[in-house]
Design a protein around this motif. Structure first.
Motif, PDB file in Angstrom:
ATOM      1  N   PHE A  65       0.831  -1.201   0.000  1.00 55.28           N
ATOM      2  CA  PHE A  65       0.000   0.000   0.000  1.00 55.28           C
ATOM      3  C   PHE A  65       0.868   1.253   0.000  1.00 55.28           C
ATOM      4  CE2 PHE A  65      -3.362   2.583   2.488  1.00 55.28           C
ATOM      5  CZ  PHE A  65      -3.923   3.048   1.310  1.00 55.28           C
ATOM      6  N   LEU A  66       1.956   1.232   0.763  1.00 56.11           N
ATOM      7  CA  LEU A  66       2.836   2.394   0.814  1.00 56.11           C
ATOM      8  C   LEU A  66       3.532   2.620  -0.530  1.00 56.11           C
ATOM      9  CD1 LEU A  66       4.452   2.098   4.372  1.00 56.11           C
ATOM     10  CD2 LEU A  66       2.294   3.139   3.670  1.00 56.11           C
ATOM     11  N   ALA A  67       3.859   1.538  -1.234  1.00 58.50           N
ATOM     12  CA  ALA A  67       4.441   1.681  -2.573  1.00 58.50           C
ATOM     13  C   ALA A  67       3.459   2.377  -3.506  1.00 58.50           C
ATOM     14  CB  ALA A  67       4.824   0.310  -3.126  1.00 58.50           C
ATOM     15  N   TYR A  68       2.196   1.998  -3.405  1.00 56.71           N
ATOM     16  CA  TYR A  68       1.154   2.627  -4.219  1.00 56.71           C
ATOM     17  C   TYR A  68       1.013   4.112  -3.889  1.00 56.71           C
ATOM     18  CZ  TYR A  68      -3.678   3.962  -5.366  1.00 56.71           C
ATOM     19  OH  TYR A  68      -4.794   4.625  -5.800  1.00 56.71           O
ATOM     20  N   LEU A  69       0.967   4.437  -2.605  1.00 58.18           N
ATOM     21  CA  LEU A  69       0.777   5.829  -2.194  1.00 58.18           C
ATOM     22  C   LEU A  69       1.983   6.687  -2.565  1.00 58.18           C
ATOM     23  CD1 LEU A  69      -0.742   5.274   1.368  1.00 58.18           C
ATOM     24  CD2 LEU A  69      -1.971   6.038  -0.677  1.00 58.18           C
ATOM     25  N   SER A  70       3.167   6.226  -2.209  1.00 63.85           N
ATOM     26  CA  SER A  70       4.373   7.035  -2.389  1.00 63.85           C
ATOM     27  C   SER A  70       4.835   7.055  -3.832  1.00 63.85           C
ATOM     28  CB  SER A  70       5.479   6.494  -1.481  1.00 63.85           C
ATOM     29  OG  SER A  70       6.708   7.157  -1.731  1.00 63.85           O
ATOM     30  N   ARG A  71       5.115   5.880  -4.383  1.00 68.21           N
ATOM     31  CA  ARG A  71       5.657   5.814  -5.748  1.00 68.21           C
ATOM     32  C   ARG A  71       4.573   5.985  -6.805  1.00 68.21           C
ATOM     33  NH1 ARG A  71      10.644   7.255  -4.668  1.00 68.21           N
ATOM     34  NH2 ARG A  71      11.994   5.602  -3.866  1.00 68.21           N
ATOM     35  N   GLY A  72       3.365   5.528  -6.500  1.00 66.84           N
ATOM     36  CA  GLY A  72       2.300   5.617  -7.498  1.00 66.84           C
ATOM     37  C   GLY A  72       1.590   6.952  -7.507  1.00 66.84           C
ATOM     38  N   LYS A  73       1.312   7.501  -6.322  1.00 72.28           N
ATOM     39  CA  LYS A  73       0.530   8.725  -6.237  1.00 72.28           C
ATOM     40  C   LYS A  73       1.354   9.944  -5.837  1.00 72.28           C
ATOM     41  CE  LYS A  73      -3.360   6.906  -7.410  1.00 72.28           C
ATOM     42  NZ  LYS A  73      -3.991   7.285  -8.707  1.00 72.28           N
ATOM     43  N   GLY A  74       2.604   9.742  -5.465  1.00 69.64           N
ATOM     44  CA  GLY A  74       3.441  10.880  -5.079  1.00 69.64           C
ATOM     45  C   GLY A  74       3.089  11.462  -3.727  1.00 69.64           C
ATOM     46  N   ILE A  75       2.315  10.732  -2.928  1.00 66.92           N
ATOM     47  CA  ILE A  75       1.892  11.226  -1.621  1.00 66.92           C
ATOM     48  C   ILE A  75       3.066  11.167  -0.652  1.00 66.92           C
ATOM     49  CG2 ILE A  75       0.422  10.637   0.365  1.00 66.92           C
ATOM     50  CD1 ILE A  75      -1.675   9.726  -1.754  1.00 66.92           C
ATOM     51  N   GLU A  76       3.227  12.197   0.145  1.00 65.96           N
ATOM     52  CA  GLU A  76       4.271  12.217   1.172  1.00 65.96           C
ATOM     53  C   GLU A  76       3.890  11.175   2.229  1.00 65.96           C
ATOM     54  OE1 GLU A  76       6.307  15.238   4.391  1.00 65.96           O
ATOM     55  OE2 GLU A  76       4.319  15.642   3.584  1.00 65.96           O
ATOM     56  N   THR A  77       4.692  10.134   2.340  1.00 69.32           N
ATOM     57  CA  THR A  77       4.307   8.949   3.090  1.00 69.32           C
ATOM     58  C   THR A  77       5.362   8.618   4.134  1.00 69.32           C
ATOM     59  OG1 THR A  77       3.241   8.127   1.076  1.00 69.32           O
ATOM     60  CG2 THR A  77       3.601   6.542   2.841  1.00 69.32           C
ATOM     61  N   SER A  78       4.900   8.149   5.294  1.00 68.72           N
ATOM     62  CA  SER A  78       5.846   7.790   6.349  1.00 68.72           C
ATOM     63  C   SER A  78       5.366   6.555   7.089  1.00 68.72           C
ATOM     64  CB  SER A  78       6.020   8.944   7.342  1.00 68.72           C
ATOM     65  OG  SER A  78       4.834   9.165   8.075  1.00 68.72           O
ATOM     66  N   PHE A  79       6.316   5.938   7.778  1.00 69.56           N
ATOM     67  CA  PHE A  79       6.012   4.813   8.665  1.00 69.56           C
ATOM     68  C   PHE A  79       6.625   5.131  10.020  1.00 69.56           C
ATOM     69  CE2 PHE A  79       7.372   0.413  10.157  1.00 69.56           C
ATOM     70  CZ  PHE A  79       6.140   0.101  10.694  1.00 69.56           C
ATOM     71  N   LEU A  80       5.783   5.164  11.050  1.00 67.99           N
ATOM     72  CA  LEU A  80       6.228   5.428  12.410  1.00 67.99           C
ATOM     73  C   LEU A  80       6.067   4.145  13.211  1.00 67.99           C
ATOM     74  CD1 LEU A  80       5.417   8.448  14.665  1.00 67.99           C
ATOM     75  CD2 LEU A  80       4.977   6.146  15.494  1.00 67.99           C
ATOM     76  N   LEU A  81       7.150   3.731  13.885  1.00 71.25           N
ATOM     77  CA  LEU A  81       7.108   2.490  14.647  1.00 71.25           C
ATOM     78  C   LEU A  81       7.736   2.683  16.014  1.00 71.25           C
ATOM     79  CD1 LEU A  81       9.857   0.057  13.304  1.00 71.25           C
ATOM     80  CD2 LEU A  81       9.687   2.423  12.574  1.00 71.25           C
ATOM     81  N   SER A  82       7.374   1.808  16.926  1.00 71.13           N
ATOM     82  CA  SER A  82       7.822   1.981  18.307  1.00 71.13           C
ATOM     83  C   SER A  82       9.181   1.369  18.571  1.00 71.13           C
ATOM     84  CB  SER A  82       6.788   1.390  19.267  1.00 71.13           C
ATOM     85  OG  SER A  82       6.418   0.089  18.864  1.00 71.13           O
ATOM     86  N   THR A  83       9.466   0.169  18.075  1.00 68.45           N
ATOM     87  CA  THR A  83      10.660  -0.566  18.477  1.00 68.45           C
ATOM     88  C   THR A  83      11.592  -0.805  17.307  1.00 68.45           C
ATOM     89  OG1 THR A  83      10.007  -2.864  18.044  1.00 68.45           O
ATOM     90  CG2 THR A  83       9.085  -1.809  20.012  1.00 68.45           C
ATOM     91  N   ARG A  84      12.735  -1.397  17.618  1.00 68.65           N
ATOM     92  CA  ARG A  84      13.721  -1.777  16.591  1.00 68.65           C
ATOM     93  C   ARG A  84      13.653  -3.275  16.275  1.00 68.65           C
ATOM     94  NH1 ARG A  84      16.757   3.078  15.028  1.00 68.65           N
ATOM     95  NH2 ARG A  84      16.380   4.523  16.742  1.00 68.65           N
ATOM     96  N   GLY A  85      12.687  -3.979  16.855  1.00 68.79           N
ATOM     97  CA  GLY A  85      12.574  -5.414  16.592  1.00 68.79           C
ATOM     98  C   GLY A  85      13.612  -6.249  17.313  1.00 68.79           C
ATOM     99  N   GLN A  86      14.099  -5.754  18.479  1.00 64.85           N
ATOM    100  CA  GLN A  86      15.182  -6.430  19.195  1.00 64.85           C
ATOM    101  C   GLN A  86      14.794  -7.811  19.701  1.00 64.85           C
ATOM    102  OE1 GLN A  86      13.737  -3.466  19.950  1.00 64.85           O
ATOM    103  NE2 GLN A  86      15.183  -1.999  20.789  1.00 64.85           N
ATOM    104  N   GLY A  87      13.500  -8.057  19.886  1.00 61.72           N
ATOM    105  CA  GLY A  87      13.066  -9.316  20.483  1.00 61.72           C
ATOM    106  C   GLY A  87      12.748 -10.393  19.472  1.00 61.72           C
ATOM    107  N   GLY A  88      13.007 -10.129  18.199  1.00 62.84           N
ATOM    108  CA  GLY A  88      12.664 -11.101  17.168  1.00 62.84           C
ATOM    109  C   GLY A  88      13.711 -12.183  16.986  1.00 62.84           C
ATOM    110  N   GLN A  89      13.467 -13.040  16.006  1.00 59.70           N
ATOM    111  CA  GLN A  89      14.406 -14.081  15.626  1.00 59.70           C
ATOM    112  C   GLN A  89      15.257 -13.569  14.466  1.00 59.70           C
ATOM    113  OE1 GLN A  89      14.596 -16.954  17.451  1.00 59.70           O
ATOM    114  NE2 GLN A  89      12.994 -16.040  18.716  1.00 59.70           N
ATOM    115  N   ASN A  90      16.320 -14.286  14.163  1.00 60.64           N
ATOM    116  CA  ASN A  90      17.253 -13.867  13.114  1.00 60.64           C
ATOM    117  C   ASN A  90      17.474 -15.040  12.167  1.00 60.64           C
ATOM    118  OD1 ASN A  90      19.273 -12.873  11.500  1.00 60.64           O
ATOM    119  ND2 ASN A  90      20.686 -12.405  13.161  1.00 60.64           N
TER     120      ASN A  90
END
Length: 843
Positions: A65-90
Motif C-alpha cells: 500500500f505504501l508503494a502505491y501511495l508514495s511511488r504511485g501517487k506521489g503522496i508524502e508517506t511515512s512509517f512510524l514504529l515503536s521498536t527496533r525489533g530487538q526481540g525477534g528471531q534472526n
C-alpha cells in the motif's frame, strides 16, 4: 535529499531486471541518463497529500500500500514504529537482542528507500524502555513495560512534526493481535485528537512545533461489513516495470533477517480500509477515494479559502499550475530544470507573504506553511536532479580512533547542459572535531568536475552509535534564478569513530556451581585493534571483591599490521563465593585512558557494515547445581538455541549429535537425548530419524523434546509416541508474563526433587516469558506436572508432559528453558537439569 541513494537504487533496479528504461525521445542536445531518479523527483510535486502508517516493529509497514501511495501517487508517506525489533528471531545470522535491532533498523531503512517513505522510531537508544521485549498478549502489558507516557509523548511529537492528513495503524486492536501492535493502534487512535490539543504535551510547542489535526484515521478492514473504502493498487507502473504490490514485495525482501518478501504475479490487488475517525464530515457507509473531503493540492486549498484568504487564491492556483508544468516536462532534464526554477520563484513569493500574514486562521496558516516547506524540499531535490549533478562524498578511511585524521572529498560533476553558478560544498561534522579545507564558490560548466578536499580530525571519544544519523554530511549549494538552494549528501559508508581496542571474553558469561567449585576458571580475553598504528596496551581485569587473577595484568603489543591477539587469565574465586550475580570486566590501558568496550562488527551485503558497541563485561552467576556425575546426554542442536554449550560450561557430559550420529551411532550409550527448540524444522535428519529416537525410548532411553511450532514438521499423531497436538493460533497458547504464577501439580515427583529440590524461588527471575506453543490436546498416557496462566486467563497444564513408552520415558516441554539457561537463571538450570536427569532418580 540523499540523491546518491536514488542513483544507486536506479542502478540496482536496472541490473536486476526489475526496471527497464522506457523508450523516450530525448532532445538532440540532451544526453540520455537514468529517468527513474528524475521521475521520483517530480512525481510528488503535484499533490500536497500526506499519509502516516503506524506499527510496532520493522516489517510491520504495509509495504504494498505504501508503494502505491508514495511511488504511485506521489503522496508524502511515512512509517512510524515503536521498536527496533530487538526481540525477534534472526534468519540470517547469530545476532540477537540489540545487535539484531541494528540489523532490523538498517533493513527498514533500505526497504524505505525502495518505497520512497520516511521512517520514525519511538525507540531512541539501546537502553530505551520502548523496545521489543518479546511477545505480549495485551496493550496494557506492553505500555506498562514501555512506559505509556513516554511512548505517547514521542508519538504525539512525530505526528505534530510530520503532520499527516491521514493516519493508519497497520493492525486492529483485537485480542488475536500481538500486544505491541495493539498498543500502537490504541495510542494512534487516541493521538488523532490529542495531537491537535495544545494542552497535551504543551512543552513540545515551545520551539516552533505546532499542533496538528489529522483529517482521517483508517484501520485495515477485515470484513466486507467493516470496509468503507476499497482501493485497487495492482496497477502496473512503467517506470518500475512492475506493479505496486510487486514493488512493495521488492522492499519487503530487504527484511532478510525476518525472511520477508514473496514473489507476486500481476493482477488485481485491493486494500480494504475502514474509516473510523474523520474531521471532514460524517463517516459514510462507503467512500470513493482516500482523500475525499481533504485538499489534495494547492488549487483545492485555494478553493477552501474564505474572504481573509482571497489574496492567496490566485497565487496558490498559479503555483499548482507551475508544479504541474514541472512534472509535465519529464523526461527532459533541461525542461524540468527550467520549470522547477520558475516554480521555486513562485514558492518564495508565497512563503514571504505567509510569513507576514495575520489574517488567516492559525491552523490553516500553519498547514500552508508546512505544505510549502515540503514543496521547497521537493523542488530543491528536483533542481539538483534535473541539473544532473553527480555528487559523491568519499571518506578515505571511514574507521577512525581518537586523534585520527582522514581525508574527505566532495566531487561534483556537471552532467547537464547548463552551467551551475555559485557552486559550493561545506562539510558538516561534530562540533568538537577539527576540519581543514575550503569551500569557495565556483561556476561549473557542462562536463566539468570540481572536487572539494577536506581533512578531518576526530578530537573526541564520542564513539559510533548505530542509531545516530551520519556524523558527516556535505551541504552542496548552487544559485538558481537569484536563490541559493542546498541539499545534503552523505558518504556511502558511514564514518565510524571506534575505541583503539575492542575486548571480548571467552566465555562471554559463566555459571559457577557452588556445589562443585573449581579452584581456577580459565578466561580468554581477545583484543582486537582498531587503531591504525602500532600499539601497546596493558590488559587487566576488574574483579568482584575477594577474587584474584593470575597474572594480575598482561602487556600486549601490536605492530601496525596486526589486528587481533588473545591472552589467557586464570580466575581465582574465593572458596566461599557468594551466591548471586557478578561480573568480570576486562580493561585496556591506552595512553592513560581505560577502555572497556566490546565492538561487534555487523556486516551484511544488503545493509552494509555497522557496529554494536557495548561493555565487555563477562556476566556471571553463582548457585548450587546438582547433576549425576555419570549422566551422559546427546543433544540434537537446532541452531536456534545454545543450551548444549551452556550445559557443557557447567561441566555436564554433553555430546552434540551430528546427522551421522542420529542415523548410525549407538544411541543407547546416552542416558538422555535432548532436542533443541524447533529442531524438527531445522534438522531434516531428525525428522527422518524420529522413528529411531522413539525406538531408543522404547528400549529404555529418555528423550526430552523442547518446543516446536505446530507447522515445524510436527505430526500430531506420530511425532511423539502418543498423540500430542500443539496449540494454535499461537497467541492463544502461550504465557507471556515471565512472572506468571506456576503451580506444581505433583510436587512429590522426582522431576521436582532429583537431583535438585525445587523451591518456589526457582520460578523467580525468569526472562521474557514462561512458555509458548503450549499443547492443546494430548493422549491420556501423558502426565501433567505444572499449571500456569497469564493474569485473567485459564491455566495451561501442558507445560511439562511425561509419558512412559516401552522401557523408557518421553518428556515434551514448551516452557522456554533456552531463554532461562542462556540468561543464567538459576531456577531454569535446576529444573531443566532435573528433567534430563530423570533416568537416575531411582539410583
Amino acid at each position: 535529499m540523499k540523491n546518491l541513494v536514488y542513483v544507486w537504487l536506479a542502478f540496482l533496479l536496472m541490473i536486476s531486471g526489475f526496471a527497464s528504461t522506457p523508450a523516450i525521445s530525448f532532445a538532440e542536445d540532451e544526453p540520455p541518463s537514468s529517468d527513474l531518479e528524475l521521475w521520483e523527483a517530480v512525481a510528488p510535486l503535484t499533490t500536497t497529500a500526506s499519509f502516516m502508517n503506524t506499527g510496532a516493529h520493522p516489517d510491520d509497514e504495509r509495504s504494498q500500500f505504501l508503494a502505491y501511495l508514495s511511488r504511485g501517487k506521489g503522496i508524502e508517506t511515512s512509517f512510524l514504529l515503536s521498536t527496533r525489533g530487538q526481540g525477534g528471531q534472526n534468519e540470517i545470522g547469530s545476532e540477537l537482542g540489540d545487535s539484531l535491532g541494528i540489523i532490523r533498523t538498517n533493513e527498514l531503512q533500505a526497504s524505505s528507500d525502495v518505497l520512497g517513505i520516511d521512517i520514525f522510531f519511538l525507540n531512541q537508544a539501546f537502553e530505551d524502555d520502548i523496545k521489543d521485549f518479546g511477545f505480549s498478549k495485551s496493550p496494557e502489558e506492553t505500555l506498562d513495560k514501555w512506559g505509556e507516557s513516554a511512548t505517547y509523548e514521542r508519538l504525539i511529537y512525530h505526528i505534530r512534526k510530520f503532520k499527516p492528513d491521514v493516519l493508519m495503524p497497520s493492525f486492529r486492536n483485537v485480542d488475536t493481535q500481538h500486544g505491541h501492535h495493539r498498543a500502537m493502534t490504541l495510542l494512534t487512535e487516541k493521538a488523532f485528537d490529542d495531537a491537535a490539543d495544545p494542552s497535551v504535551f504543551p512543552e513540545q510547542l515551545q520551539d516552533g512545533l505546532t499542533t496538528w489535526q489529522s483529517k482521517k484515521l483508517y484501520l485495515p478492514a477485515e470484513t466486507e461489513e467493516e470496509t468503507t473504502l476499497s482501493i485497487e493498487i495492482g496497477q502496473y507502473d512503467e517506470h518500475y516495470d512492475m506493479t505496486y504490490p510487486q514493488l512493495g514485495e521488492k522492499a519487503r525482501y530487504l527484511h532478510e533477517s525476518q525472511g520477508m518478501g514473496r514473489d507476486l504475479g500481476e493482477g488485481s490487488v485491493s486494500v480494504d480500509l475502514q474509516l473510523v475517525r474523520s474531521t471532514v464530515g460524517d463517516i459514510p457507509e462507503k467512500e470513493d477515494h482516500l482523500y475525499e473531503g481533504i485538499p489534495y493540492d494547492f488549487s483545492e486549498y485555494s478553493s477552501i479559502l474564505k474572504k481573509e484568504g482571497n489574496q492567496y487564491k490566485k497565487n496558490l492556483n498559479q503555483f499548482q499550475h507551475q508544479l504541474e508544468k514541472v512534472k509535465e516536462a519529464y523526461p527532459n532534464h533541461n525542461d524540468v530544470r527550467n520549470q522547477a526554477e520558475k516554480a521555486y520563484q513562485h514558492l518564495q513569493t508565497l512563503q514571504s507573504k505567509l510569513e507576514k500574514d495575520h489574517k488567516l486562521p492559525e491552523q490553516l496558516l500553519h498547514t500552508l506553511k508546512h505544505k510549502l516547506k515540503i514543496k521547497e524540499e521537493q523542488l530543491t531535490h528536483t533542481l539538483f536532479t534535473a541539473g544532473q549533478l553527480d555528487i559523491e562524498v568519499e571518506v578515505e578511511d571511514p574507521h577512525l580512533t581518537y586523534k585520527d585524521t582522514t581525508d574527505i572529498s566532495v566531487t561534483i560533476k556537471n552532467n547537464g547542459l547548463k552551467k551551475v553558478q555559485g557552486l559550493t560544498a561545506a562539510l558538516s561534522t561534530p562540533e568538537d572535531w577539527e576540519v581543514r579545507g575550503h569551500h569557495k564558490k565556483t561556476t561549473l560548466q557542462p562536463g566539468q568536475t570540481k572536487t572539494y578536499d577536506y581533512q578531518l580530525k576526530a578530537n573526541s571519544r564520542n564513539y559510533y552509535d548505530a542509531y545516530d544519523p551520519s556524523r558527516i554530511t556535505a551541504e552542496v549549494s548552487f544559485k538558481t534564478k537569484g536563490h541559493t538552494i542546498t541539499d545534503e549528501y552523505t558518504p556511502e559508508e558511514r564514518l565510524a569513530l571506534l575505541p583503539e581496542v575492542s575486548l571480548k571474553t571467552n566465555p562471554e558469561n559463566i555459571v559457577i556451581n557452588t556445589k562443585d567449585m573449581e579452584d581456577t576458571l580459565p578466561l580468554e580475553v581477545t583484543v582486537e585493534k582498531f587503531a591504525e598504528e602500532e600499539l601497546t596496551t596493558e590488559i587487566s581485569l576488574d574483579l568482584p571483591e575477594n577474587w584474584q587473577s593470575k597474572p594480575a595484568s598482561q602487556s600486549i603489543h601490536f605492530e601496525a599490521d596486526e589486528k587481533e591477539k588473545t591472552m589467557t587469565f586464570d580466575l581465582l574465586p574465593p572458596e566461599d563465593v557468594d551466591e548471586g550475580e557478578f561480573k568480570v570486566t576486562p580493561e585496556a590501558q591506552v595512553n592513560d585512558i581505560q577502555l572497556t568496550h566490546n565492538v561487534q562488527t555487523i556486516d551484511y551485503n544488503h545493509i552494509g557494515t555497522n557496529y554494536y558497541l557495548s561493555n565487555a563485561d563477562m556476566e556471571g552467576v553463582a548457585f548450587p547445581l546438582q547433576y549425576p556425575e555419570d549422566l551422559k546426554v546427546g543433544y540434537v542442536e537446532s541452531s536456534f538455541d545454545e543450551v548444549a554449550d551452556q550445559l557443557i560450561n557447567v561441566g555436564m557430559d554433553i555430546t552434540k549429535l551430528s546427522e551421522q550420529d542420529l542415523s548410525t551411532a549407538d544411541l543407547s550409550q546416552y542416558d538422555t537425548i535432548v532436542t533443541g527448540i524447533r529442531a524438527y524444522l531445522s534438522r531434516e535428519d531428525l525428522l527422518l530419524q524420529n522413528e529411531r529416537l522413539l525406538e531408543y525410548v522404547n528400549n529404555g532411553g529418555h528423550l526430552v523434546v523442547q518446543y516446536n511450532k505446530p507447522w515445524d514438521n510436527w505430526d500430531a499423531e506420530t511425532t511423539a509416541p502418543y498423540p500430542l497436538v500443539i496449540g494454535q493460533p499461537s497467541i492463544k497458547w502461550r504465557v507471556t508474563r515471565e512472572d506468571a504464577p506456576v503451580e506444581v501439580l505433583k510436587p512429590e515427583s522426582p522431576l521436582f526433587n532429583f537431583p535438585n529440590v525445587i523451591q518456589q524461588s526457582d520460578w523467580d527471575g525468569w526472562v521474557q516469558e514462561r512458555g509458548l506453543y503450549f499443547p492443546m490436546d494430548w493422549s491420556s498416557e501423558f502426565e501433567t506436572f505444572v499449571s500456569v496462566a497469564d493474569p485473567g486467563e485459564e491455566p495451561f497444564e501442558g507445560g511439562i508432559l511425561k509419558a512412559d513408552y516401552g522401557k523408557g520415558t518421553y518428556i515434551y516441554s514448551n516452557l522456554v528453558w533456552y531463554r532461562q539457561i542462556q540468561n543464567q537463571v538459576p531456577g531454569g538450570y535446576r529444573i531443566f537439569t532435573n528433567l534430563i536427569s530423570y533416568p537416575y532418580h531411582n539410583e
